[in-house]
Design a protein around this motif. Structure first.
Motif, PDB file in Angstrom:
ATOM      1  N   GLN A   1      49.877  77.249   7.952  1.00  0.00           N
ATOM      2  CA  GLN A   1      48.711  76.659   8.620  1.00  0.00           C
ATOM      3  C   GLN A   1      47.817  75.952   7.599  1.00  0.00           C
ATOM      4  O   GLN A   1      47.276  74.890   7.870  1.00  0.00           O
ATOM      5  CB  GLN A   1      47.909  77.732   9.357  1.00  0.00           C
ATOM      6  CG  GLN A   1      48.596  78.304  10.563  1.00  0.00           C
ATOM      7  CD  GLN A   1      47.847  79.509  11.098  1.00  0.00           C
ATOM      8  OE1 GLN A   1      47.391  80.375  10.351  1.00  0.00           O
ATOM      9  NE2 GLN A   1      47.727  79.572  12.414  1.00  0.00           N
ATOM     10  N   MET A   2      47.664  76.547   6.412  1.00  0.00           N
ATOM     11  CA  MET A   2      46.824  75.959   5.371  1.00  0.00           C
ATOM     12  C   MET A   2      47.409  74.628   4.917  1.00  0.00           C
ATOM     13  O   MET A   2      46.694  73.649   4.739  1.00  0.00           O
ATOM     14  CB  MET A   2      46.713  76.926   4.192  1.00  0.00           C
ATOM     15  CG  MET A   2      45.569  76.623   3.281  1.00  0.00           C
ATOM     16  SD  MET A   2      43.945  76.654   4.074  1.00  0.00           S
ATOM     17  CE  MET A   2      43.709  78.384   4.360  1.00  0.00           C
TER      18      MET A   2
ATOM     19  N   VAL B   1      39.562  68.748   4.090  1.00  0.00           N
ATOM     20  CA  VAL B   1      40.224  69.665   3.171  1.00  0.00           C
ATOM     21  C   VAL B   1      40.760  68.823   2.013  1.00  0.00           C
ATOM     22  O   VAL B   1      41.534  67.893   2.226  1.00  0.00           O
ATOM     23  CB  VAL B   1      41.350  70.450   3.873  1.00  0.00           C
ATOM     24  CG1 VAL B   1      42.100  71.316   2.873  1.00  0.00           C
ATOM     25  CG2 VAL B   1      40.773  71.322   4.985  1.00  0.00           C
ATOM     26  N   VAL B   2      40.313  69.126   0.808  1.00  0.00           N
ATOM     27  CA  VAL B   2      40.673  68.315  -0.357  1.00  0.00           C
ATOM     28  C   VAL B   2      41.717  68.977  -1.252  1.00  0.00           C
ATOM     29  O   VAL B   2      42.333  68.314  -2.076  1.00  0.00           O
ATOM     30  CB  VAL B   2      39.425  67.933  -1.185  1.00  0.00           C
ATOM     31  CG1 VAL B   2      38.506  67.031  -0.377  1.00  0.00           C
ATOM     32  CG2 VAL B   2      38.679  69.165  -1.661  1.00  0.00           C
ATOM     33  N   ALA B   3      41.926  70.288  -1.077  1.00  0.00           N
ATOM     34  CA  ALA B   3      42.926  70.998  -1.884  1.00  0.00           C
ATOM     35  C   ALA B   3      43.225  72.340  -1.231  1.00  0.00           C
ATOM     36  O   ALA B   3      42.420  72.856  -0.458  1.00  0.00           O
ATOM     37  CB  ALA B   3      42.416  71.223  -3.297  1.00  0.00           C
TER      38      ALA B   3
ATOM     39  N   ASN C   1      46.239  81.662   1.133  1.00  0.00           N
ATOM     40  CA  ASN C   1      45.470  81.343   2.332  1.00  0.00           C
ATOM     41  C   ASN C   1      44.099  80.748   2.012  1.00  0.00           C
ATOM     42  O   ASN C   1      43.163  80.903   2.774  1.00  0.00           O
ATOM     43  CB  ASN C   1      45.322  82.588   3.208  1.00  0.00           C
ATOM     44  CG  ASN C   1      44.433  83.647   2.578  1.00  0.00           C
ATOM     45  OD1 ASN C   1      44.147  83.612   1.392  1.00  0.00           O
ATOM     46  ND2 ASN C   1      43.994  84.584   3.382  1.00  0.00           N
ATOM     47  N   THR C   2      43.974  80.056   0.884  1.00  0.00           N
ATOM     48  CA  THR C   2      42.697  79.460   0.480  1.00  0.00           C
ATOM     49  C   THR C   2      42.794  77.934   0.461  1.00  0.00           C
ATOM     50  O   THR C   2      43.759  77.379  -0.035  1.00  0.00           O
ATOM     51  CB  THR C   2      42.300  79.941  -0.928  1.00  0.00           C
ATOM     52  OG1 THR C   2      42.255  81.369  -0.933  1.00  0.00           O
ATOM     53  CG2 THR C   2      40.946  79.395  -1.335  1.00  0.00           C
TER      54      THR C   2
ATOM     55  N   SER D   1      34.923  76.685   0.412  1.00  0.00           N
ATOM     56  CA  SER D   1      36.293  77.145   0.590  1.00  0.00           C
ATOM     57  C   SER D   1      36.456  77.857   1.925  1.00  0.00           C
ATOM     58  O   SER D   1      35.492  78.341   2.514  1.00  0.00           O
ATOM     59  CB  SER D   1      36.694  78.084  -0.549  1.00  0.00           C
ATOM     60  OG  SER D   1      35.896  79.244  -0.529  1.00  0.00           O
ATOM     61  N   LEU D   2      37.707  77.894   2.384  1.00  0.00           N
ATOM     62  CA  LEU D   2      38.108  78.573   3.611  1.00  0.00           C
ATOM     63  C   LEU D   2      39.204  79.564   3.270  1.00  0.00           C
ATOM     64  O   LEU D   2      40.030  79.301   2.405  1.00  0.00           O
ATOM     65  CB  LEU D   2      38.716  77.582   4.608  1.00  0.00           C
ATOM     66  CG  LEU D   2      37.901  76.409   5.071  1.00  0.00           C
ATOM     67  CD1 LEU D   2      38.800  75.433   5.807  1.00  0.00           C
ATOM     68  CD2 LEU D   2      36.798  76.901   5.982  1.00  0.00           C
TER      69      LEU D   2
END
Length: 86
Positions: free
Chosen positions: A46-47, A70-72, A78-79, A38-39
């Motif tokens: 932005q996400m 990025v899959v979700a 912000n995750t 995760s980020l």
């Protein structure tokens, strides 16, 4: 699948015209070619953009880079969640 390594630190999320500081947490194989994580740290807009973009690079605190997808993402948060794309 059980992964051999775990990383938690700060790095840079990169795609054309975009480079932003993020916090990451991921698990991967020994060579960082397969894994997921995760980020956090981008604003919700932005996400959403990163999620729509899909493929990008994550520059790690040690200077290494890896391709991710990025899959979700959590709408309004912000995750984002990603998989290593090698």
């Amino acid at each position: 699948m059980k992964y051999a390594k775990s990383f938690t630190d700060e790095g840079t999320l990169i795609f054309p015209g975009f480079a932003e500081q993020v916090a990451y947490d991921f698990q991967c194989d020994q060579k960082r070619r397969s894994g997921k994580g995760s980020l956090k740290g981008l604003n919700p807009e932005q996400m959403r953009s990163a999620f729509k973009r899909g493929q990008m690079r994550l520059r790690l605190a040690d200077g290494g880079e890896m391709p991710i997808v990025v899959v979700a993402h959590t709408e309004g948060d912000n995750t984002a969640f990603f998989e290593i794309q090698e």
